[in-house]
Design a protein around this motif. Sequence first.
Motif, PDB file in Angstrom:
ATOM      1  N   TRP A 101       0.778  -1.419   0.154  1.00  0.00           N
ATOM      2  CA  TRP A 101      -0.056   0.004   0.022  1.00  0.00           C
ATOM      3  C   TRP A 101       0.748   1.180   0.007  1.00  0.00           C
ATOM      4  N   CYS A 102       1.883   1.044   0.474  1.00  0.00           N
ATOM      5  CA  CYS A 102       2.968   2.429   0.543  1.00  0.00           C
ATOM      6  C   CYS A 102       3.443   2.782  -0.773  1.00  0.00           C
ATOM      7  N   ASN A 103       3.391   4.095  -1.263  1.00  0.00           N
ATOM      8  CA  ASN A 103       4.136   4.608  -2.373  1.00  0.00           C
ATOM      9  C   ASN A 103       5.783   4.575  -2.017  1.00  0.00           C
ATOM     10  N   LEU A 104       6.428   3.533  -2.625  1.00  0.00           N
ATOM     11  CA  LEU A 104       7.832   3.371  -2.316  1.00  0.00           C
ATOM     12  C   LEU A 104       8.510   4.683  -2.709  1.00  0.00           C
ATOM     13  N   GLY A 105       8.276   5.306  -3.724  1.00  0.00           N
ATOM     14  CA  GLY A 105       9.276   6.577  -4.333  1.00  0.00           C
ATOM     15  C   GLY A 105       9.088   7.724  -3.128  1.00  0.00           C
ATOM     16  N   THR A 106       8.042   7.641  -2.518  1.00  0.00           N
ATOM     17  CA  THR A 106       7.947   9.240  -1.330  1.00  0.00           C
ATOM     18  C   THR A 106       8.386   8.450   0.001  1.00  0.00           C
ATOM     19  N   SER A 107       9.409   9.157   0.679  1.00  0.00           N
ATOM     20  CA  SER A 107      10.143   8.771   1.825  1.00  0.00           C
ATOM     21  C   SER A 107       9.112   9.335   3.018  1.00  0.00           C
ATOM     22  N   SER A 108       8.680  10.694   2.725  1.00  0.00           N
ATOM     23  CA  SER A 108       7.611  11.166   3.859  1.00  0.00           C
ATOM     24  C   SER A 108       7.417  12.573   3.422  1.00  0.00           C
ATOM     25  N   ILE A 109       6.240  13.097   4.069  1.00  0.00           N
ATOM     26  CA  ILE A 109       5.509  14.236   3.913  1.00  0.00           C
ATOM     27  C   ILE A 109       5.608  14.998   5.315  1.00  0.00           C
ATOM     28  N   THR A 110       5.474  16.398   5.070  1.00  0.00           N
ATOM     29  CA  THR A 110       5.176  17.082   6.376  1.00  0.00           C
ATOM     30  C   THR A 110       3.714  17.757   6.050  1.00  0.00           C
ATOM     31  N   VAL A 111       3.121  17.993   7.191  1.00  0.00           N
ATOM     32  CA  VAL A 111       1.857  18.172   7.425  1.00  0.00           C
ATOM     33  C   VAL A 111       1.318  18.912   8.641  1.00  0.00           C
ATOM     34  N   THR A 112       0.440  19.864   8.567  1.00  0.00           N
ATOM     35  CA  THR A 112       0.181  21.012   9.511  1.00  0.00           C
ATOM     36  C   THR A 112      -1.058  20.544  10.104  1.00  0.00           C
ATOM     37  N   ALA A 113      -1.320  20.422  11.428  1.00  0.00           N
ATOM     38  CA  ALA A 113      -2.498  20.060  12.144  1.00  0.00           C
ATOM     39  C   ALA A 113      -3.673  21.281  11.650  1.00  0.00           C
ATOM     40  N   ASN A 114      -4.461  21.167  11.416  1.00  0.00           N
ATOM     41  CA  ASN A 114      -5.522  22.156  11.108  1.00  0.00           C
ATOM     42  C   ASN A 114      -6.912  21.780  11.470  1.00  0.00           C
ATOM     43  N   ASN A 115      -7.258  20.605  11.914  1.00  0.00           N
ATOM     44  CA  ASN A 115      -8.640  20.248  11.972  1.00  0.00           C
ATOM     45  C   ASN A 115      -8.669  18.806  13.046  1.00  0.00           C
ATOM     46  N   TYR A 116      -9.668  18.574  13.369  1.00  0.00           N
ATOM     47  CA  TYR A 116     -10.014  17.512  14.516  1.00  0.00           C
ATOM     48  C   TYR A 116     -10.671  16.365  13.992  1.00  0.00           C
TER      49      TYR A 116
END
Length: 263
Positions: A101-116
Motif C-alpha cells: 500500500w505504501c508509495n515506495l518513491g516517497t520517503s515522507s511528507i510534512t503536514v500541519t494540524a488544522n482540524n480535529y
Amino acid sequence: MTSWRSSAMLSLLLLLVIGLTDVDAKRRPFRAGPWKSAHATFYGGADGSGTLQGACGYGDLQNEGYGGFGLQTAALSSVLFNNGAACGACYEIKCDNAPQWCNLGTSSITVTANNYCPPNYGPEGGWCNPPREHFDLSQSAFLQIAKYEAGIVPVQYRRVPCKRTGGIRFTISSKSNPWFMLFLVWNVGGAGDVSRVMVKGSDGKPFKEMNRNWGQFWDIHENFVGQTITFRVKASDGRSSTSWHVVPRNWQFGQTFQGKNFR
C-alpha cells in the motif's frame, strides 16, 4: 543623590528586562522529536474539498490563505489534538511496513494540524477514539505516501519544525467589538503551535493573559481603541516571541498584521 538612585534603579530594571529577553532568545530552536507509531486515513476530495476549513480556525486555506500550508494538512485524533493546543504543529509522516500500500518513491511528507478528527463511539468504534494517535490526512497528502485503495495505513510520525514565510500573523476577527477582542494567531514558525498569548496596549498597563477561545482564536475583554497593540506568543517548546506595537493605533476589525516569528 535621589536622581542618581533613580537612574541606577532604571538601569538595573533595563538590564533585567534585557537579560530575560536574552534568556528566551538563547533557547535552542525547536528540533524534530522521536519517531512514533500511528495510523493514517484520508478525508475530503482530491481538490481538497471538505478539508479546507477546520477546528483550528484558519478558514479556507486556499481562498483566504491563512496558514500558508495549502493542502498539506491533517485532522488529529483527540489525544493529539489536545483541545486545540496542537493547532499549527507540523508532523513528518511516512508510510510504514505496508509495502503493498505504501508509495515506495516517497520517503515522507510534512503536514500541519488544522482540524480535529472526532471519536466514534458507535459499535464499530473509530480510529480517532482515545487513546489512539491517528492522522486523518487530506486526500492530496495521503496519496503522496500511500495508494488510494489502501484507505488506512500504518505510519511513523514525529514533530518537526514548521517552516513559515514571514512573521506571525495576528488577524482581528470581524466578530470583535471594542469591549471584546478576538484574534486569530497563525503562520507560526518553530514549534508551530501556541500555548499562551499575552497582549498589551500602549496605555501603560502591563501584559494581560488571553483566553483560548477555540483552535487558534484567542480573546480578551479589553478596550484597545486608539492604542497600538503588542503581543507575546509562547509556543509549546517554551520559547516566546514578542511583537512590539505590531498593531497601529488606527487598526480596524478584520485587518491582519505581521509580527516577529520564531526561527
